[in-house]
Design a protein around this motif. Structure first.
Motif, mmCIF file in Angstrom:
data_model
loop_
_atom_site.group_PDB
_atom_site.id
_atom_site.type_symbol
_atom_site.label_atom_id
_atom_site.label_comp_id
_atom_site.label_asym_id
_atom_site.label_seq_id
_atom_site.Cartn_x
_atom_site.Cartn_y
_atom_site.Cartn_z
ATOM 1 N N LEU A 54 93.209 134.333 109.500
ATOM 2 C CA LEU A 54 91.823 133.145 109.842
ATOM 3 C C LEU A 54 90.497 133.029 109.067
ATOM 4 C CD1 LEU A 54 92.890 132.687 113.514
ATOM 5 C CD2 LEU A 54 94.179 131.530 110.878
ATOM 6 N N ALA A 55 90.341 131.612 108.230
ATOM 7 C CA ALA A 55 88.890 131.455 107.962
ATOM 8 C C ALA A 55 88.517 131.236 109.360
ATOM 9 C CB ALA A 55 89.056 129.749 107.219
ATOM 10 N N PRO A 57 84.870 129.458 109.574
ATOM 11 C CA PRO A 57 84.576 127.871 109.198
ATOM 12 C C PRO A 57 85.719 126.998 110.563
ATOM 13 C CG PRO A 57 84.335 128.311 107.301
ATOM 14 C CD PRO A 57 85.427 129.605 107.312
ATOM 15 N N ASP A 58 87.255 127.471 110.433
ATOM 16 C CA ASP A 58 88.139 127.561 111.005
ATOM 17 C C ASP A 58 88.420 127.613 112.437
ATOM 18 O OD1 ASP A 58 89.259 125.812 108.601
ATOM 19 O OD2 ASP A 58 90.579 127.373 108.524
ATOM 20 N N MET A 59 88.158 128.896 113.044
ATOM 21 C CA MET A 59 88.226 129.418 114.095
ATOM 22 C C MET A 59 86.960 128.764 114.748
ATOM 23 S SD MET A 59 88.862 133.646 113.297
ATOM 24 C CE MET A 59 87.551 134.289 112.241
ATOM 25 N N ARG A 60 86.013 128.797 113.718
ATOM 26 C CA ARG A 60 84.209 128.104 114.987
ATOM 27 C C ARG A 60 85.193 127.015 115.299
ATOM 28 N NH1 ARG A 60 79.633 131.095 111.063
ATOM 29 N NH2 ARG A 60 79.688 132.995 112.047
ATOM 30 N N ALA A 61 85.308 125.850 114.354
ATOM 31 C CA ALA A 61 85.795 124.617 114.554
ATOM 32 C C ALA A 61 86.549 124.329 116.308
ATOM 33 C CB ALA A 61 86.409 123.447 113.450
ATOM 34 N N ALA A 62 87.395 125.574 115.854
ATOM 35 C CA ALA A 62 88.604 125.972 117.237
ATOM 36 C C ALA A 62 87.814 126.066 118.528
ATOM 37 C CB ALA A 62 89.450 126.875 117.268
#
Length: 176
Positions: A54-55, A57-62
């Motif tokens: 997982l990237a 930015p994607d984890m932070r957004a989630a």
């Protein structure tokens, strides 16, 4: 060399409104997925991913959109915290956590009473260990599983008083 497949379908489709962003991110990386209106259809053509990448930015957004603390948010939070400086991609190794994620969804759902996963084990060669299947039913209270080999053994034990140790077992997990 034989190729082993674990094709599966998850039913019913999951209402997007009942999934957190963290759950969507994790489940859509474990399974193949398609959107059907406001529902998420999960399946696998080859097999479920037990190691997801997982990237950041994607984890932070989630995590930023997380309204509840769940297993999915805890997995993402740990992956972000453990990420070495300068790295922007995390690998998360999953055992049975995905089952618990489904159970948490069912437990808080207004519409889902269960999630069922049907899996067919197949092999590119006619190997005795490359065929079979399994079923998993997840409710708010329990996670129940049975394989086709288990069904055969239980049926033979009930009907004939013995199990069939000569039966090949499901799963295609050998290295052949």
């Amino acid at each position: 060399m034989a190729d082993y497949y674990s094709q599966c379908v998850v039913s019913p489709m999951l209402p997007l409104a009942e999934l957190t962003e963290a759950e969507q991110l994790v489940l859509r990386n474990i399974f193949d997925s398609q959107l059907d209106g406001e529902d998420l259809y999960l399946f696998t053509e080859i097999g479920r991913n037990s190691l997801i990448e997982l990237a950041l930015p994607d984890m932070r957004a989630a995590l930023a959109s997380a309204e509840i603390v769940s297993l999915a948010t805890r997995l993402l939070s740990k992956a972000v915290a453990d990420l070495p400086d300068g790295e922007d991609t995390a690998e998360i190794e999953l055992d049975d956590e995905w089952l618990e994620i489904f159970q948490e969804i069912v437990q808080r759902s207004d519409t889902l009473t269960f999630v069922a996963i049907e899996t067919g084990f197949n092999c590119s060669k006619m190997r005795p260990d490359g065929f079979g299947g399994a079923a998993i039913v997840i409710t708010a209270e329990a996670i129940d599983t049975i394989s086709t080999s288990q069904f055969i053994d239980e049926t033979l034990a009930a009907r004939l008083g013995k199990t069939s140790s000569a039966m090949p077992h499901d799963g295609g997990e050998t290295d052949a």
